[in-house]
Every structure is written in structure tokens, then in C-alpha cells.
Design a protein around this motif. Sequence first.
Motif, PDB file in Angstrom:
ATOM      1  N   VAL A 143       0.991   4.114  -2.995  1.00  0.00           N
ATOM      2  CA  VAL A 143       0.851   5.558  -2.743  1.00  0.00           C
ATOM      3  C   VAL A 143       2.043   6.318  -3.315  1.00  0.00           C
ATOM      4  O   VAL A 143       1.875   7.362  -3.966  1.00  0.00           O
ATOM      5  CB  VAL A 143       0.677   5.840  -1.231  1.00  0.00           C
ATOM      6  CG1 VAL A 143       0.800   7.323  -0.919  1.00  0.00           C
ATOM      7  CG2 VAL A 143      -0.654   5.289  -0.743  1.00  0.00           C
ATOM      8  N   ILE A 190       0.842  -1.211   0.000  1.00  0.00           N
ATOM      9  CA  ILE A 190       0.000   0.000   0.000  1.00  0.00           C
ATOM     10  C   ILE A 190       0.870   1.250   0.000  1.00  0.00           C
ATOM     11  O   ILE A 190       0.604   2.202  -0.748  1.00  0.00           O
ATOM     12  CB  ILE A 190      -0.964  -0.028   1.198  1.00  0.00           C
ATOM     13  CG1 ILE A 190      -2.030  -1.102   0.977  1.00  0.00           C
ATOM     14  CG2 ILE A 190      -1.619   1.340   1.407  1.00  0.00           C
ATOM     15  CD1 ILE A 190      -2.885  -1.383   2.193  1.00  0.00           C
ATOM     16  N   THR A 240       0.863  11.444 -10.641  1.00  0.00           N
ATOM     17  CA  THR A 240      -0.368  12.231 -10.681  1.00  0.00           C
ATOM     18  C   THR A 240      -0.232  13.444 -11.587  1.00  0.00           C
ATOM     19  O   THR A 240      -1.202  13.866 -12.201  1.00  0.00           O
ATOM     20  CB  THR A 240      -0.782  12.699  -9.274  1.00  0.00           C
ATOM     21  OG1 THR A 240       0.303  13.409  -8.681  1.00  0.00           O
ATOM     22  CG2 THR A 240      -1.199  11.543  -8.410  1.00  0.00           C
ATOM     23  N   SER A 299       1.439   8.865  -6.381  1.00  0.00           N
ATOM     24  CA  SER A 299       1.751  10.285  -6.187  1.00  0.00           C
ATOM     25  C   SER A 299       2.829  10.765  -7.146  1.00  0.00           C
ATOM     26  O   SER A 299       2.879  11.948  -7.478  1.00  0.00           O
ATOM     27  CB  SER A 299       2.166  10.550  -4.739  1.00  0.00           C
ATOM     28  OG  SER A 299       3.373   9.874  -4.433  1.00  0.00           O
TER      29      SER A 299
END
Length: 126
Positions: A24, A20, A31, A28
Amino acid sequence: MKMKQSTNAVLLLLFIVCLIIYIVIFASAFTDLPMNIPPWHQLLLLTFHFFPMLFLELLLCQNAKLKWRLLIPMLSLLAVGVWFLSFAGWELLGWLLFLFWCIAPLLGSLVACGIWAIAKRLRYCS
């Protein structure tokens, strides 16, 4: 047997938490394209997936046969690689980036196999 179950639960939890965290980190980073992330984020992006693969391989070493210990990590890297290379247009730079990206999880698998072999040897000797 209870010790093995608790070890499996801890390894599975560590694998899920690290996975996880890496998702992330990965999400990120991508993005905002083109990527404009600081060097520490780039380092995490290229190296942190060592940990999920380490815990996955330790879990596999404890519970799976040799065939699955080899196939599951390879198939997971292959699936991500095919997905990435399809977006990269199967260009040479995409292949190079993919191969560079595979270093950390492959090292994680090798370290886990080494840890498992040492632990097995110590258990056998004692």
C-alpha cells in the motif's frame, strides 16, 4: 511441536500484514508521477520493507535449511530489481536507486539471523 506451529503462524501473519502495508505504501507513492509525496512517506517507502523481510527471514530460520534462508530473500530482491531496472532502462541511476532500496530488506535479514542465533544460543545454554 505445537509451540513451533503457533510461532510459525504468528510469523506468517506478521509477514503478510507487513507486506500488505508495504505494498500500500509503495502503490500510493507511485500512483501520481512524478512522485510528490511528503518526507514521512518517502521514509516509509525506503525503510518499511525491513519488517516483512525480518519476519520472512525469522520464519525461514525456523523452518528452512541454510541454502533456502539465503536464496529466498536474494531471489525476491533480484526479481523486484530486474523488474525495476527494466523500467529504469538499466541506467546507472536505476542501479543506484535499487541498491539504496535493498539496504532495508538486507538489514532485516541480518537482524533476523542475529535474533535467531541469539535465541538458538540461549536455548542451547539453558
